[in-house]
Design an enzyme around this catalytic site. Structure first.
Site, PDB file in Angstrom:
ATOM      1  N   THR A 132       0.819  -1.210   0.000  1.00 51.40           N
ATOM      2  CA  THR A 132       0.000   0.000   0.000  1.00 51.40           C
ATOM      3  C   THR A 132       0.858   1.269   0.000  1.00 51.40           C
ATOM      4  O   THR A 132       2.000   1.246   0.474  1.00 51.40           O
ATOM      5  CB  THR A 132      -0.903   0.000   1.262  1.00 51.40           C
ATOM      6  OG1 THR A 132      -1.478   1.280   1.430  1.00 51.40           O
ATOM      7  CG2 THR A 132      -0.110  -0.314   2.524  1.00 51.40           C
ATOM      8  N   ASP A 133       0.265   2.363  -0.463  1.00 51.68           N
ATOM      9  CA  ASP A 133       0.974   3.654  -0.407  1.00 51.68           C
ATOM     10  C   ASP A 133       1.033   4.194   1.035  1.00 51.68           C
ATOM     11  O   ASP A 133       1.783   5.128   1.315  1.00 51.68           O
ATOM     12  CB  ASP A 133       0.311   4.689  -1.327  1.00 51.68           C
ATOM     13  CG  ASP A 133      -1.130   5.024  -0.963  1.00 51.68           C
ATOM     14  OD1 ASP A 133      -1.716   4.322  -0.102  1.00 51.68           O
ATOM     15  OD2 ASP A 133      -1.688   5.984  -1.537  1.00 51.68           O
TER      16      ASP A 133
HETATM   17  N1  LIG Z   1      -8.005  -1.878  -0.366  1.00 51.45           N
HETATM   18  C1  LIG Z   1      -7.132  -0.995  -0.775  1.00 51.45           C
HETATM   19  O1  LIG Z   1      -7.481   0.139  -1.110  1.00 51.45           O
HETATM   20  C2  LIG Z   1      -5.660  -1.360  -0.858  1.00 51.45           C
HETATM   21  C3  LIG Z   1      -4.785  -0.455  -1.437  1.00 51.45           C
HETATM   22  C4  LIG Z   1      -3.436  -0.808  -1.583  1.00 51.45           C
HETATM   23  C5  LIG Z   1      -2.999  -2.039  -1.157  1.00 51.45           C
HETATM   24  N2  LIG Z   1      -3.866  -2.911  -0.568  1.00 51.45           N
HETATM   25  C6  LIG Z   1      -3.344  -4.231  -0.159  1.00 51.45           C
HETATM   26  O2  LIG Z   1      -3.932  -5.194  -1.029  1.00 51.45           O
HETATM   27  C7  LIG Z   1      -4.156  -6.418  -0.315  1.00 51.45           C
HETATM   28  C8  LIG Z   1      -5.617  -6.806  -0.424  1.00 51.45           C
HETATM   29  O3  LIG Z   1      -6.416  -5.765   0.123  1.00 51.45           O
HETATM   30  P1  LIG Z   1      -8.003  -5.884   0.169  1.00 51.45           P
HETATM   31  O4  LIG Z   1      -8.544  -4.525   0.291  1.00 51.45           O
HETATM   32  O5  LIG Z   1      -8.448  -6.761  -0.922  1.00 51.45           O
HETATM   33  O6  LIG Z   1      -8.172  -6.641   1.565  1.00 51.45           O
HETATM   34  P2  LIG Z   1      -9.387  -7.493   2.110  1.00 51.45           P
HETATM   35  O7  LIG Z   1      -9.398  -7.259   3.591  1.00 51.45           O
HETATM   36  O8  LIG Z   1     -10.630  -7.256   1.312  1.00 51.45           O
HETATM   37  O9  LIG Z   1      -8.947  -8.999   1.813  1.00 51.45           O
HETATM   38  C9  LIG Z   1      -7.931  -9.640   2.525  1.00 51.45           C
HETATM   39  C10 LIG Z   1      -8.084 -11.136   2.315  1.00 51.45           C
HETATM   40  O10 LIG Z   1      -7.034 -11.800   3.034  1.00 51.45           O
HETATM   41  C11 LIG Z   1      -7.580 -12.907   3.725  1.00 51.45           C
HETATM   42  N3  LIG Z   1      -6.756 -13.164   4.916  1.00 51.45           N
HETATM   43  C12 LIG Z   1      -6.636 -12.374   6.014  1.00 51.45           C
HETATM   44  N4  LIG Z   1      -5.814 -12.959   6.905  1.00 51.45           N
HETATM   45  C13 LIG Z   1      -5.395 -14.134   6.343  1.00 51.45           C
HETATM   46  C14 LIG Z   1      -4.525 -15.165   6.763  1.00 51.45           C
HETATM   47  N5  LIG Z   1      -3.924 -15.121   7.967  1.00 51.45           N
HETATM   48  N6  LIG Z   1      -4.302 -16.205   5.936  1.00 51.45           N
HETATM   49  C15 LIG Z   1      -4.905 -16.271   4.708  1.00 51.45           C
HETATM   50  N7  LIG Z   1      -5.762 -15.319   4.271  1.00 51.45           N
HETATM   51  C16 LIG Z   1      -5.989 -14.269   5.077  1.00 51.45           C
HETATM   52  C17 LIG Z   1      -8.996 -12.485   4.084  1.00 51.45           C
HETATM   53  O11 LIG Z   1      -9.823 -13.603   4.354  1.00 51.45           O
HETATM   54  C18 LIG Z   1      -9.404 -11.700   2.851  1.00 51.45           C
HETATM   55  O12 LIG Z   1      -9.997 -12.546   1.885  1.00 51.45           O
HETATM   56  C19 LIG Z   1      -3.687  -6.178   1.111  1.00 51.45           C
HETATM   57  O13 LIG Z   1      -2.398  -6.695   1.242  1.00 51.45           O
HETATM   58  C20 LIG Z   1      -3.682  -4.659   1.247  1.00 51.45           C
HETATM   59  O14 LIG Z   1      -2.712  -4.242   2.174  1.00 51.45           O
HETATM   60  C21 LIG Z   1      -5.181  -2.598  -0.417  1.00 51.45           C
END
Ligand SMILES: NC(=O)c1ccc[n+]([C@@H]2O[C@H](COP(=O)([O-])OP(=O)(O)OC[C@H]3O[C@@H](n4cnc5c(N)ncnc54)[C@H](O)[C@@H]3O)[C@@H](O)[C@H]2O)c1
Length: 351
Positions: A132-133
């Site tokens: 993430t940023d």
């Molecule tokens: N949402 C955003 O705007 C954003 C922006 C930049 C980066 N990110 C990064 O992208 C990735 C996904 O983000 P998202 O918004 O889809 O998150 P999210 O919370 O919607 O999904 C996370 C997923 O990870 C799974 N998970 C959590 N703990 C786990 C574990 N211990 N073992 C296996 N699975 C596990 C959850 O069940 C879920 O399906 C993350 O790493 C986040 O840091 C998100």
């Protein structure tokens, strides 16, 4: 080259879009979606591709070292795209240790397994870490985060993601593990869990409930359509240079309050309400502790080096997003009632 790919967190918001894109675009790849199905994991996100021959779901926890070792031994992955994480800043303020466990330990377990099973023969292998940023901290009124910006995380969530990024680079430098990181701005789009700003606001406006906005809504975020993020991940996974970091963003900054007002206008139109009706639901609430003022990504490197650019203007993407939520009432109802958590046992355990 990367034939069997482990995608972690594929039942989540961004992960489900990445899984779908890879399953559809690369029929000759085998995609293994590993997800613990925490509250944020929803297999209903992947209903449409669940029976594809090149797709398999595995339920499991990335922090479980022996389970992860076994998974690597069974599937002999060529590539890892790691998205599994605890991802909500507010939850990290309430329970930081859960974030350290999943985001730091979980990433380290995956790195270790990759190193162990690839046995220093890294030909055709890649560990891609999705970050993430927010690791860069908070900007003032001006400037952008570039790949050279020093890390300055300020919430337990961003500190845990920053730490995981450091471990990825430590494995690259110490063990030469082929690794790439991307740091992306805020995503929006379909299948977003309605605890986050945009889906929460859509849900509340539709149901005539107050739309909470932190502080005065002055915080600025750079928004990217989730399918554009998935395309960027595809591009970087296939064309990115090992050992590099790529920033992903939409050059699309919005103050929270301006975004919510735009959303209210779109919702008035879609729900055939008189202009200004939905905006009356906006309710300012006590600001989040340590709320970062502004994030803005400079994605020039990704554009110049790999040719990626966002496909949608924000207004267009937001309208598409609203249309999706209004057309997928069942998805939203299952998420808000908790019924989505029965989907796994219905689909996978009662056979
Ligand atoms: N949402 C955003 O705007 C954003 C922006 C930049 C980066 N990110 C990064 O992208 C990735 C996904 O983000 P998202 O918004 O889809 O998150 P999210 O919370 O919607 O999904 C996370 C997923 O990870 C799974 N998970 C959590 N703990 C786990 C574990 N211990 N073992 C296996 N699975 C596990 C959850 O069940 C879920 O399906 C993350 O790493 C986040 O840091 C998100």
């Amino acid at each position: 080259m990367h034939n069997t790919i482990l995608i972690t967190g594929g039942a989540g918001f961004i992960g489900s879009h990445v899984v779908r894109l890879f399953v559809k675009n690369y029929p000759h790849y085998q995609i293994i979606n590993l997800d613990a199905l925490t509250y944020a994991g929803n297999l209903e996100n992947l209903k449409d591709i669940k029976d594809q021959p090149n797709y398999k779901f595995v339920k499991g926890d990335i922090t479980d070292e022996s389970f992860i070792d076994e998974l690597f031994a069974t599937y002999k992955f060529d590539g890892v795209i790691h998205l599994a994480a605890e991802s909500h800043v507010d939850r990290s303020i309430m329970d930081p240790l859960a974030f350290i466990k999943t985001n730091v330990m979980g990433t380290a377990v995956l790195l270790n397994a990759s190193r162990k099973y690839w046995k220093d023969n890294y030909e055709g292998k890649l560990f891609y870490h999705v970050s993430t940023d927010e690791v860069y901290g908070s900007l003032g009124e001006e400037g952008f985060f570039t790949e050279q910006t020093a890390y300055d995380p300020r919430s337990p969530y961003s500190a845990s993601k920053a730490s995981s990024d450091h471990f990825v680079m430590a494995y690259y430098h110490t063990y030469h593990l082929p690794a790439i990181i991307s740091n992306c701005s805020n995503n929006y789009g379909s299948n977003h869990f309605p605890e986050k700003l945009i889906p929460l606001a859509i849900h509340n406006i539709k149901n005539n409930k107050p739309v909470p906005v932190y502080g005065k809504g002055e915080n600025v975020r750079d928004w990217l359509f989730v399918e554009d993020h998935a395309r960027a991940i595809d591009t970087i996974f296939h064309k990115g240079r090992v050992g590099e970091t790529y920033n992903i963003g939409g050059f699309n900054e919005w103050k929270n309050i301006d975004l919510i007002n735009l959303l209210c206008m779109i919702m008035d139109k879609k729900l055939q309400r008189a202009p200004g009706t939905s905006a009356q639901l906006i309710t300012f609430v006590k600001d989040r502790a340590g709320h970062d003022l502004r994030y803005a990504i400079d994605a020039t490197k990704l554009n110049k080096e790999l040719g990626w650019e966002p496909s949608l203007q924000f207004e267009e993407g937001l309208e598409k997003t609203v249309e999706w939520y209004l057309a997928n009432e069942e998805w939203l109802e299952h998420v808000t009632s908790g019924a989505y958590q029965d989907y796994y046992s219905d689909q996978y355990q009662k056979r």
